[in-house]
Design an enzyme around this catalytic site. Structure first.
Site, PDB file in Angstrom:
ATOM      1  CG  HIS A 255      -4.097  -0.846   4.934  1.00 27.89           C
ATOM      2  ND1 HIS A 255      -3.766  -0.096   3.819  1.00 27.89           N
ATOM      3  CD2 HIS A 255      -4.895  -1.841   4.493  1.00 27.89           C
ATOM      4  CE1 HIS A 255      -4.326  -0.621   2.754  1.00 27.89           C
ATOM      5  NE2 HIS A 255      -5.020  -1.689   3.129  1.00 27.89           N
TER       6      HIS A 255
ATOM      7  CG  ASN B  22     -12.273  11.194  -4.543  1.00 27.01           C
ATOM      8  OD1 ASN B  22     -13.254  11.912  -4.692  1.00 27.01           O
ATOM      9  ND2 ASN B  22     -11.060  11.575  -4.869  1.00 27.01           N
TER      10      ASN B  22
ATOM     11  CG  HIS C 236      -7.091   9.272   0.761  1.00 20.28           C
ATOM     12  ND1 HIS C 236      -7.169   7.974   0.294  1.00 20.28           N
ATOM     13  CD2 HIS C 236      -7.445  10.058  -0.279  1.00 20.28           C
ATOM     14  CE1 HIS C 236      -7.512   7.970  -0.969  1.00 20.28           C
ATOM     15  NE2 HIS C 236      -7.707   9.228  -1.344  1.00 20.28           N
TER      16      HIS C 236
ATOM     17  CB  CYS D  23      -0.917   0.007   1.218  1.00 22.32           C
ATOM     18  SG  CYS D  23      -1.790   1.579   1.438  1.00 22.32           S
TER      19      CYS D  23
HETATM   20  P1  DGP Z   1      -8.112   9.293  -4.557  1.00 19.15           P
HETATM   21  O1  DGP Z   1      -8.490   9.443  -5.996  1.00 19.15           O
HETATM   22  O2  DGP Z   1      -9.106   9.988  -3.639  1.00 19.15           O
HETATM   23  O3  DGP Z   1      -7.848   7.854  -4.163  1.00 19.15           O
HETATM   24  O4  DGP Z   1      -6.758  10.135  -4.394  1.00 19.15           O
HETATM   25  C1  DGP Z   1      -5.505   9.582  -4.299  1.00 19.15           C
HETATM   26  C2  DGP Z   1      -4.517  10.711  -4.456  1.00 19.15           C
HETATM   27  O5  DGP Z   1      -3.265  10.238  -4.035  1.00 19.15           O
HETATM   28  C3  DGP Z   1      -4.338  11.224  -5.875  1.00 19.15           C
HETATM   29  O6  DGP Z   1      -4.761  12.586  -5.943  1.00 19.15           O
HETATM   30  C4  DGP Z   1      -2.850  11.135  -6.146  1.00 19.15           C
HETATM   31  C5  DGP Z   1      -2.261  10.877  -4.779  1.00 19.15           C
HETATM   32  N1  DGP Z   1      -1.136   9.998  -4.772  1.00 19.15           N
HETATM   33  C6  DGP Z   1      -1.064   8.731  -5.260  1.00 19.15           C
HETATM   34  N2  DGP Z   1       0.148   8.192  -5.055  1.00 19.15           N
HETATM   35  C7  DGP Z   1       0.866   9.148  -4.403  1.00 19.15           C
HETATM   36  C8  DGP Z   1       2.187   9.196  -3.919  1.00 19.15           C
HETATM   37  O7  DGP Z   1       2.975   8.264  -4.046  1.00 19.15           O
HETATM   38  N3  DGP Z   1       2.580  10.347  -3.308  1.00 19.15           N
HETATM   39  C9  DGP Z   1       1.745  11.431  -3.163  1.00 19.15           C
HETATM   40  N4  DGP Z   1       2.202  12.498  -2.544  1.00 19.15           N
HETATM   41  N5  DGP Z   1       0.476  11.402  -3.599  1.00 19.15           N
HETATM   42  C10 DGP Z   1       0.051  10.296  -4.225  1.00 19.15           C
END
Ligand code: DGP
Length: 116
Positions: free
Chosen positions: A46, A89, A102, A4
């Protein structure tokens, strides 16, 4: 959980800068920001879905910790007075792409009144 991405970020296995951290929660900047301020508020535990959270033996504590972190994250980012938006979301149609619950906190500009 082993593979994850948010667990790895929250537990320091992948380096990132926390804009906020407490015993239960971290916040870090979204890698694809949709506003000048766009951070993710993430529980250290988690939990994949809101349904799993509701069934979790510590679900109220985990969710409460996320909610109570919000004003502290906003203060750390300097948007308490100007305001901000929270987005959750959930699931496929909700646009959840990371299966670790989140809260998105966005601000730093006027976000308008569109909900979608
Ligand atoms: P959601 O669509 O609500 O599951 O948003 C997940 C968000 O997480 C998306 O806007 C991009 C962000 N994200 C995914 N992987 C990473 C990462 O490795 N680092 C950071 N900072 N953000 C991430």
């Amino acid at each position: 959980m082993a593979d994850c991405i948010f667990c790895k970020l929250a537990h320091g296995e992948i380096p990132t800068t926390f804009v906020y951290e407490d015993d239960a929660v971290v916040a870090f900047r979204d890698m694809h920001p949709k506003a000048p301020v766009h951070v993710l508020i993430v529980p250290k535990t988690h939990v994949e879905t809101i349904e799993a959270l509701a069934a979790h033996e510590n679900g109220q504590v985990i969710w409460g910790a996320l909610l109570l972190a919000i004003p502290k994250v906003a203060a750390a980012l300097g948007v308490s007075a100007s305001g901000y938006r929270l987005i959750n979301n959930f699931g496929r149609d909700g646009g959840q792409s990371v299966d670790h619950i989140h809260i998105h906190l966005l601000g730093g500009r006027n976000l308008g009144d569109r909900m979608v």
